[in-house]
Motif scaffolding. Structure first.
Motif, PDB file in Angstrom:
ATOM      1  N   CYS A   4     -39.759  29.565  -2.466  1.00 52.10           N
ATOM      2  CA  CYS A   4     -38.710  29.386  -2.438  1.00 52.10           C
ATOM      3  C   CYS A   4     -38.089  29.402  -1.464  1.00 52.10           C
ATOM      4  N   VAL A   5     -36.369  29.371  -1.025  1.00 47.02           N
ATOM      5  CA  VAL A   5     -36.158  29.720   0.300  1.00 47.02           C
ATOM      6  C   VAL A   5     -34.870  30.670   0.299  1.00 47.02           C
ATOM      7  N   CYS A   6     -35.078  31.662   0.844  1.00 50.26           N
ATOM      8  CA  CYS A   6     -34.114  33.148   0.233  1.00 50.26           C
ATOM      9  C   CYS A   6     -33.266  32.972   1.093  1.00 50.26           C
ATOM     10  N   VAL A   7     -31.462  33.223   0.608  1.00 51.03           N
ATOM     11  CA  VAL A   7     -30.655  34.170   1.544  1.00 51.03           C
ATOM     12  C   VAL A   7     -30.129  35.987   1.036  1.00 51.03           C
ATOM     13  N   VAL A   8     -29.516  36.135   2.078  1.00 47.34           N
ATOM     14  CA  VAL A   8     -29.314  36.963   1.828  1.00 47.34           C
ATOM     15  C   VAL A   8     -28.465  37.110   1.921  1.00 47.34           C
ATOM     16  N   VAL A  19     -19.645  34.841   6.150  1.00 47.74           N
ATOM     17  CA  VAL A  19     -20.515  34.593   6.119  1.00 47.74           C
ATOM     18  C   VAL A  19     -21.658  34.123   5.178  1.00 47.74           C
ATOM     19  N   SER A  20     -21.185  35.050   4.444  1.00 43.41           N
ATOM     20  CA  SER A  20     -22.648  34.640   3.491  1.00 43.41           C
ATOM     21  C   SER A  20     -22.553  33.034   2.433  1.00 43.41           C
ATOM     22  N   PHE A  21     -21.206  32.733   2.839  1.00 39.58           N
ATOM     23  CA  PHE A  21     -21.180  31.365   2.242  1.00 39.58           C
ATOM     24  C   PHE A  21     -21.671  29.987   3.723  1.00 39.58           C
ATOM     25  N   GLU A  22     -21.504  30.479   4.613  1.00 39.32           N
ATOM     26  CA  GLU A  22     -22.024  30.025   5.964  1.00 39.32           C
ATOM     27  C   GLU A  22     -23.603  30.336   5.788  1.00 39.32           C
ATOM     28  N   VAL A  23     -24.601  31.025   5.505  1.00 39.70           N
ATOM     29  CA  VAL A  23     -26.100  30.924   5.589  1.00 39.70           C
ATOM     30  C   VAL A  23     -26.643  31.056   4.256  1.00 39.70           C
ATOM     31  N   ALA A  24     -25.451  30.729   3.206  1.00 39.25           N
ATOM     32  CA  ALA A  24     -25.981  29.636   1.820  1.00 39.25           C
ATOM     33  C   ALA A  24     -25.995  28.337   1.819  1.00 39.25           C
ATOM     34  N   SER A  25     -25.269  27.529   3.068  1.00 42.74           N
ATOM     35  CA  SER A  25     -24.711  26.407   3.318  1.00 42.74           C
ATOM     36  C   SER A  25     -26.243  26.095   4.311  1.00 42.74           C
ATOM     37  N   GLU A  26     -26.683  27.229   5.079  1.00 47.54           N
ATOM     38  CA  GLU A  26     -27.502  26.827   6.415  1.00 47.54           C
ATOM     39  C   GLU A  26     -28.772  27.203   4.918  1.00 47.54           C
ATOM     40  N   GLY A  27     -29.055  27.655   4.216  1.00 47.98           N
ATOM     41  CA  GLY A  27     -30.104  27.760   3.636  1.00 47.98           C
ATOM     42  C   GLY A  27     -30.568  26.391   2.249  1.00 47.98           C
ATOM     43  N   ARG A  28     -29.265  26.128   2.345  1.00 50.69           N
ATOM     44  CA  ARG A  28     -29.650  24.990   1.297  1.00 50.69           C
ATOM     45  C   ARG A  28     -29.933  24.086   2.120  1.00 50.69           C
ATOM     46  N   ARG A  29     -29.629  23.633   3.356  1.00 47.07           N
ATOM     47  CA  ARG A  29     -30.278  22.946   4.223  1.00 47.07           C
ATOM     48  C   ARG A  29     -31.538  22.985   4.067  1.00 47.07           C
ATOM     49  N   VAL A  30     -32.254  23.566   4.861  1.00 47.40           N
ATOM     50  CA  VAL A  30     -33.866  24.302   4.807  1.00 47.40           C
ATOM     51  C   VAL A  30     -34.121  24.259   3.731  1.00 47.40           C
ATOM     52  N   ALA A  31     -33.385  24.525   2.694  1.00 54.50           N
ATOM     53  CA  ALA A  31     -34.579  24.544   1.366  1.00 54.50           C
ATOM     54  C   ALA A  31     -35.035  23.090   0.481  1.00 54.50           C
ATOM     55  N   GLY A  35     -38.175  21.125   0.539  1.00 54.39           N
ATOM     56  CA  GLY A  35     -38.654  20.986  -1.269  1.00 54.39           C
ATOM     57  C   GLY A  35     -38.869  21.713  -1.837  1.00 54.39           C
ATOM     58  N   LEU A  36     -38.010  22.801  -1.825  1.00 57.67           N
ATOM     59  CA  LEU A  36     -38.196  24.171  -2.135  1.00 57.67           C
ATOM     60  C   LEU A  36     -36.452  24.481  -2.352  1.00 57.67           C
ATOM     61  N   PRO A  37     -37.151  25.142  -3.977  1.00 63.13           N
ATOM     62  CA  PRO A  37     -35.044  25.529  -4.474  1.00 63.13           C
ATOM     63  C   PRO A  37     -34.514  27.229  -3.359  1.00 63.13           C
ATOM     64  N   LEU A  38     -33.451  27.258  -3.457  1.00 62.36           N
ATOM     65  CA  LEU A  38     -33.002  27.932  -3.171  1.00 62.36           C
ATOM     66  C   LEU A  38     -31.998  28.939  -3.798  1.00 62.36           C
ATOM     67  N   TYR A  39     -32.423  30.533  -3.804  1.00 60.19           N
ATOM     68  CA  TYR A  39     -32.495  31.774  -4.421  1.00 60.19           C
ATOM     69  C   TYR A  39     -31.793  32.714  -3.404  1.00 60.19           C
ATOM     70  N   GLU A 127     -38.644  20.722  11.149  1.00 60.66           N
ATOM     71  CA  GLU A 127     -39.296  19.789  11.540  1.00 60.66           C
ATOM     72  C   GLU A 127     -40.852  19.284  10.802  1.00 60.66           C
ATOM     73  N   ASN A 128     -40.821  18.450  10.391  1.00 57.83           N
ATOM     74  CA  ASN A 128     -42.148  18.215  10.057  1.00 57.83           C
ATOM     75  C   ASN A 128     -42.526  19.455   9.140  1.00 57.83           C
ATOM     76  N   GLY A 129     -41.966  20.322   8.438  1.00 59.12           N
ATOM     77  CA  GLY A 129     -42.207  21.183   7.382  1.00 59.12           C
ATOM     78  C   GLY A 129     -41.883  22.538   8.354  1.00 59.12           C
ATOM     79  N   VAL A 130     -41.654  22.488   9.642  1.00 60.19           N
ATOM     80  CA  VAL A 130     -41.624  23.658  10.327  1.00 60.19           C
ATOM     81  C   VAL A 130     -40.807  24.363  10.926  1.00 60.19           C
ATOM     82  N   LEU A 131     -40.076  25.319  10.666  1.00 58.20           N
ATOM     83  CA  LEU A 131     -38.945  25.832  10.982  1.00 58.20           C
ATOM     84  C   LEU A 131     -38.555  26.483  12.816  1.00 58.20           C
TER      85      LEU A 131
END
Length: 328
Positions: A4-8, A19-31, A35-39, A127-131
């Protein structure tokens, strides 16, 4: 293989901070890119009733530690609880707020989890799976792109008011799982929290900030900025010079030794623009400077500059805002 991708999140006084919602939104884009779920991780007292709100911003599932001992942020209680939850999730990356508490938390978590921490980031790309993450360095004079070596766990703290926040989708609620994490007994505790109940907008979450500096000439003159701020729905800030002079409380200070802010609009009134101040507001989306000195350094950073005596300009500007509001 990561799961998964994890957001605190950051839960204070019965609500998630923006800021929690901003981090969640960014986490969604990364997830999505990986191709992973966001927890999400939500820690606090009474947080269970609010946890599903993180789903409005893209979180699939929230792991909750709800305990009266977690009402206030204390590193000795928060860090072990969060580390225990994260270790059970096997994340590909961890994102969290670069707030005052978040910076402390992220450094301690990174040490405990042996993660690679990029602090106070303003952009994250995959980019191509690299953060990769971009962060200001040298008081904002330079920007550095960070990458992680193979096998390292990326941890990214996100600067508030910078990441694009998704529009809330109330129909999308996150699944909630309560975690029975043992809360250690801390050697220190928060006896009380002095929250500003005056109705003022909090600087770090304000979309518009009006700040005054040495050019205000005295504490009594900040009333003209407060009047403008009321019309704009803005927060009032101050430079270090104004705070050191005793004109404003330290909680209003914007700058390297004060608060780092990122509003949509920052109006600097009577502020020369020392590098220490620019480090605290330089990433604002639009900057307006009002100063009678055309050579003031603040103009080199401003999108719009007004060369005028602030005592002549601000009252007229305030009245124009008031008239414009009355016609809308």
């Amino acid at each position: 293989m990561a799961d998964c991708v994890c957001v605190v999140s950051e839960f204070r006084a019965g609500n998630f901070r923006r800021v929690s919602f901003e981090v969640a939104s960014e986490g969604r884009r990364v997830a999505d890119a990986l191709g992973l779920p966001l927890y999400g991780i939500a820690v606090g007292s009474g947080v269970s009733d609010k946890a599903e709100e993180l789903g409005f911003y893209g979180v699939d599932k929230v792991f909750v530690a709800d305990d009266a001992a977690l009402e206030h942020y204390v590193a000795e209680t928060y860090v072990p609880v969060m580390a225990e939850i994260i270790q059970g999730l096997n994340p590909a990356a961890i994102l969290l707020p670069a707030s005052v508490d978040g910076k402390d938390l992220s450094a301690r978590l990174a040490a405990r989890l042996q993660a690679g921490l990029a602090q106070d980031c303003t952009e994250v790309v995959c980019e191509n799976g690299v953060l990769k993450a971009k962060r200001p360095i040298f008081a904002g004079k330079c920007l550095a792109w960070c990458e992680w070596s193979q096998g390292a766990l990326p941890m990214i703290s996100c600067r508030p008011n910078v990441m694009d926040c998704k529009a809330a989708d109330a129909s999308r609620k996150a699944a909630v799982e309560k975690v029975d994490a043992a809360v250690p007994e801390a050697r220190s505790r928060a006896l009380s929290v002095d929250l500003d109940t005056s109705g003022k907008v909090e600087l770090t979450e304000a979309e518009i900030i009006v700040s005054g500096g040495r050019g205000m000439k005295g504490p009594e003159n900040f009333t003209i900025l407060e009047e403008l701020a009321r019309e704009l729905g803005a927060a009032v800030g101050a430079s270090r010079a104004a705070v050191d002079a005793g004109w404003r409380p330290h909680s209003d200070q914007v700058g390297q030794t004060g608060k780092v802010v990122n509003p949509n609009l920052y109006i600097a009134v009577g502020i020369s623009g020392a590098i220490q101040h620019l480090a605290g507001m330089g990433s604002s989306k639009f900057i307006v400077a009002v100063n009678k000195d055309p050579e003031a350094p603040i103009f080199s950073k401003a999108d719009f500059g007004v060369v005028e005596d602030l005592f002549n300009f601000v009252p007229v500007f305030t009245e124009e805002v008031r008239v414009l509001k009355s016609t809308c």
